[in-house]
Scaffold this active site. Structure first.
Site, PDB file in Angstrom:
ATOM      1  N   ASN A   1       0.693  -1.298   0.236  1.00 16.20           N
ATOM      2  CA  ASN A   1       0.289  -0.238  -0.051  1.00 16.20           C
ATOM      3  C   ASN A   1       0.860   1.025  -0.116  1.00 16.20           C
ATOM      4  OD1 ASN A   1      -2.524  -1.296   0.080  1.00 16.20           O
ATOM      5  ND2 ASN A   1      -2.486  -1.367   2.225  1.00 16.20           N
TER       6      ASN A   1
ATOM      7  N   ASP B   1       2.171   1.454  -9.480  1.00 15.60           N
ATOM      8  CA  ASP B   1       0.676   0.600  -9.664  1.00 15.60           C
ATOM      9  C   ASP B   1       0.714  -0.597  -9.855  1.00 15.60           C
ATOM     10  OD1 ASP B   1      -2.341   1.238  -8.990  1.00 15.60           O
ATOM     11  OD2 ASP B   1      -2.459   1.864 -10.475  1.00 15.60           O
TER      12      ASP B   1
ATOM     13  N   GLU C   1      -6.500  -4.228  -2.376  1.00 19.71           N
ATOM     14  CA  GLU C   1      -7.175  -4.268  -3.431  1.00 19.71           C
ATOM     15  C   GLU C   1      -7.946  -3.013  -3.789  1.00 19.71           C
ATOM     16  OE1 GLU C   1     -11.458  -6.001  -6.139  1.00 19.71           O
ATOM     17  OE2 GLU C   1      -9.760  -7.245  -4.592  1.00 19.71           O
TER      18      GLU C   1
ATOM     19  N   ASP D   1      -5.676  -0.446  -4.050  1.00 24.39           N
ATOM     20  CA  ASP D   1      -6.003   0.189  -4.768  1.00 24.39           C
ATOM     21  C   ASP D   1      -6.255   0.670  -6.397  1.00 24.39           C
ATOM     22  OD1 ASP D   1      -5.470  -0.896  -7.968  1.00 24.39           O
ATOM     23  OD2 ASP D   1      -3.605  -1.146  -7.305  1.00 24.39           O
ATOM     24  N   HIS D   2      -7.796   0.705  -6.166  1.00 21.73           N
ATOM     25  CA  HIS D   2      -8.491   1.339  -7.134  1.00 21.73           C
ATOM     26  C   HIS D   2      -9.010   2.639  -5.957  1.00 21.73           C
ATOM     27  CE1 HIS D   2      -9.216  -2.633  -8.830  1.00 21.73           C
ATOM     28  NE2 HIS D   2      -9.851  -3.496  -8.017  1.00 21.73           N
TER      29      HIS D   2
END
Length: 400
Positions: free
Chosen positions: A44, A91, A109, A112-113
């Site tokens: 992260n 990324d 996840e 990230d989004h």
């Protein structure tokens, strides 16, 4: 997040399909790059560093081109190109780093989004500034909202089908296109975008927008084919058992508001302050997109209204009452509010998930468990999510 959403998060499994044109080639570079990252670096943290670089370089361009009509220094365009490439690379390897370190969780996840949704706003803004679209406000409006709408639709169809689908021309290709755009502005200057293209009689700026909008329309059409076929839920509903059209209102409402305020402003608010205007609406839509991602991952209902609409609503009400407060002042108030609302929401959601999973957001080491679960069990909870994500390493994401 509710307790039901947290429970749904535990059960989430990442699912994606498709490979874009240049991804197989880039995978070679990404696999090499992730091996250079120390094992103590949290996935992260990699994602966040990439986002910060992207945001800073984009804001730099907006500073030098506040109305998207001014020409910025050459080095600013170069910084945007390098910044976007760094963001793309970081990324792409965050998930790989999670797999290397055994630190995969559903938070990875979502983080990230979430960063992708914010990046889409700033890249869209920087693109408009680099092409000096301030000279054509309608073109700038279309370009920006086209970018955020395409990204939203990618996650809309994921909410319906349960699978994030990538096309032949997708995020990676779009990012390379934008990088090329920055380099063209750096080398040839703003005059390049005003050159008339032979035979068609249109400027390079207009031709570029027509091409990008055509590709976006093709992508959105593909998304809606999936959406209208019916979802993975009961009786063809979404993964949450709701109508496949339910995510439509939350995205269309702010876009319609933005268009109405733009066209009815007594002081030409959008024309005079396009970057501030689009940034305010972008931050509001960024939060809505984050909530859609959470709704998909937790199989929960997508809410119709959100506090992020207070910012745009203030501008609309001010116009309704004949702008009794200066629109520029209201715009700043709205921008500050929606930015704070987005940051606070993301911060609290991350804290809540970290507490639920007994993990740290930016540290690979697990927290002392409150639930009698060891770190191995914690990894098992989320491993299928990001490990699958990383084996494909699509940048699980955008569809700009």
């Amino acid at each position: 997040m509710s307790e039901a959403q947290l429970k749904g998060l535990d059960e989430h499994k990442y699912s994606a399909s498709g490979t874009s044109a240049v991804e197989p080639v880039m995978q070679v570079f990404w696999r090499w790059l992730v091996e250079k990252v120390p094992l103590w670096v949290a996935p992260n943290l990699i994602t966040l560093v990439g986002l910060i670089i992207n945001v800073v370089t984009s804001l730099l361009l907006m500073y030098y081109s506040p109305t998207a009509a001014e020409e910025a220094p050459v080095w600013v365009y170069m910084s945007c190109a390098v910044g976007l490439f760094l963001y793309q690379s970081l990324d792409a390897i965050d998930g790989k780093q999670a797999r290397r370190t055994g630190s995969s969780t559903p938070l990875g996840e979502l983080f990230d989004h979430g960063c992708d949704s914010i990046s889409t706003v700033f890249v869209g803004m920087a693109t408009c500034c680099a092409m000096t679209m301030g000279d054509n406000p309608d073109l700038m409006f279309i370009t920006f909202f086209n970018a955020v709408f395409v990204f939203y639709c990618a996650h809309w169809q994921t909410y319906v089908s349960g699978t994030l689908k990538f096309g032949f021309f997708d995020v990676t290709e779009t990012q390379f296109g934008v990088i090329m755009l920055f380099l063209l502005s750096m080398v040839l200057g703003k005059e390049f975008w005003g050159i008339q293209v032979p035979l068609v009689g249109l400027s390079m700026r207009v031709v570029a927008v027509i091409c990008s909008t055509s590709l976006s329309t093709w992508t959105v059409w593909g998304n809606f084919q999936t959406i209208l076929k019916g979802g993975a839920g009961k009786n063809g509903s979404t993964v949450a058992g709701t109508s496949v059209l339910s995510p439509g209102f939350p995205i269309l409402f702010p876009i319609v508001l933005a268009l109405m305020i733009y066209k009815k402003s007594s002081m030409d608010l959008f024309q005079n302050h396009p970057c501030l205007y689009l940034l305010m609406f972008g931050m509001a839509i960024g939060k809505i997109t984050n909530k859609l991602v959470i709704a998909h991952m937790t199989k929960s209902e997508m809410t119709m209204f959100d506090s992020s609409m207070i910012g745009p609503g203030l501008l609309f009400l001010d116009q309704y009452f004949n702008s009794f407060i200066n629109e520029y002042i209201v715009l700043w108030i709205s921008l500050i509010f929606v930015t704070f609302d987005l940051v606070q929401y993301c911060f609290l959601v991350c804290l809540q998930i970290c507490d639920h999973l007994d993990i740290y957001c930016f540290n690979i080491t697990s927290k002392p468990s409150k639930k009698g679960l060891n770190s191995g069990n914690m990894s098992k909870n989320g491993a299928s999510v990001q490990n699958s994500q990383n084996s494909t390493t699509h940048e699980d994401k955008k569809a700009q």
